[in-house]
Write a protein that holds these residues in place. Structure first.
Motif, short mmCIF file in Angstrom:
data_model
loop_
_atom_site.label_atom_id
_atom_site.label_comp_id
_atom_site.label_asym_id
_atom_site.label_seq_id
_atom_site.Cartn_x
_atom_site.Cartn_y
_atom_site.Cartn_z
N ALA A 42 -94.00 29.81 -30.81
CA ALA A 42 -94.05 29.65 -29.20
C ALA A 42 -95.47 29.94 -28.90
CB ALA A 42 -92.92 30.24 -28.24
N SER A 46 -99.76 28.07 -23.54
CA SER A 46 -99.49 26.61 -23.45
C SER A 46 -98.07 26.37 -22.67
CB SER A 46 -99.52 25.65 -24.45
OG SER A 46 -98.28 26.15 -25.38
N ILE A 47 -97.35 27.26 -22.25
CA ILE A 47 -95.79 27.44 -21.83
C ILE A 47 -96.12 27.72 -20.25
CG2 ILE A 47 -93.66 28.06 -21.65
CD1 ILE A 47 -93.67 28.47 -24.57
N THR A 51 -91.63 28.15 -16.36
CA THR A 51 -90.43 27.84 -17.55
C THR A 51 -90.51 28.61 -18.60
OG1 THR A 51 -92.10 26.19 -18.49
CG2 THR A 51 -90.68 25.43 -16.53
N ALA A 52 -91.40 29.58 -18.63
CA ALA A 52 -91.25 30.31 -19.96
C ALA A 52 -89.90 31.18 -20.50
CB ALA A 52 -92.44 31.47 -19.91
N GLU A 55 -87.78 28.36 -21.89
CA GLU A 55 -87.99 27.72 -23.15
C GLU A 55 -87.73 28.92 -24.17
OE1 GLU A 55 -89.86 25.41 -24.16
OE2 GLU A 55 -90.26 24.24 -22.28
#
Length: 218
Positions: A42, A46-47, A51-52, A55
């Motif tokens: 991960a 880029s996340i 929403t991290a 994810e």
């Protein structure tokens, strides 16, 4: 240092430090391959921050607006393997708290879930940030740093190891050449490569070699 860690029986976390482009993810993949374990990665840069958590930890159906199905988080996908957390310094303080629990308890609790799920995951984290300075500034948790830095591997920049520049240049020449022509670096080319400071490190060098191969006439 990496080889000594690989020979040990420890399942402790590994922290990889180094500038962008020095090969931190490559080293994590090397460790996973030699331990014969799958690796799930991960990249926190880029996340999106909003929403991290979903994810990484997953969510249950109905946990929030738009959660129409159950989602298995990336950490749980790495069960019985290695979870590689790149760009660690980009994690918010709230996400750091959940990561600390995952490391301490070896369990994750998806958003909306009633119970936590037990896991067997080894953590490898990487960053180009000065985490100790971030701790002083209050943007990174000291307890999380202490949990992650059991083994610390520091990758030097390319300008700190100029003897590797020509080695990598020739390696990338061989890897990226898809023509029948055989290319080599001239003496002037060697001088030019050694004179450059390579702020993008090995990744920048590879990009340069790729572009030169495309443009080369002889």
């Amino acid at each position: 240092q990496a080889e000594r860690i690989l020979k040990s029986k420890s399942e402790a976390s590994i922290l990889i430090l180094g500038e962008t482009g020095t090969g931190k993810e490559f080293l994590a993949q090397h460790i996973a391959m030699n331990l014969h374990k799958k690796i799930v990665a991960a990249n926190m840069a880029s996340i999106p921050k909003e929403t991290a958590e979903s994810e990484l930890f997953g969510h249950e159906k109905g946990a929030f607006t738009g959660a129409v199905v159950n989602r298995v988080g990336l950490i749980e996908q790495a069960n019985n393997g290695i979870f590689f957390l790149d760009e660690l310094g980009e994690c918010s303080l709230s996400l750091q708290a959940k990561l600390l629990r995952a490391l301490q308890e070896k369990q994750v609790q998806p958003l909306g879930a009633i119970r936590a799920r037990q896991l067997k995951v080894r953590f490898i984290a990487a960053t180009n940030c000065n985490l100790e300075k971030m701790v002083e500034q209050g943007t990174f948790r000291l307890d999380l740093l202490q949990r992650l830095n059991t083994f610390v591997l520091t990758l030097p920049s390319l300008r700190e190891r100029p003897e590797d520049i020509i080695f990598y240049a020739n390696l990338f020449l061989a890897e990226n050449n898809d023509s029948d022509e055989q290319y080599s670096v001239t003496a002037d080319g060697i001088n030019a490569l050694l004179a450059h400071s390579w702020p993008g490190n090995i990744r920048e060098l590879e990009n340069v070699i790729q572009s030169l191969l495309i443009l080369a006439k002889e």
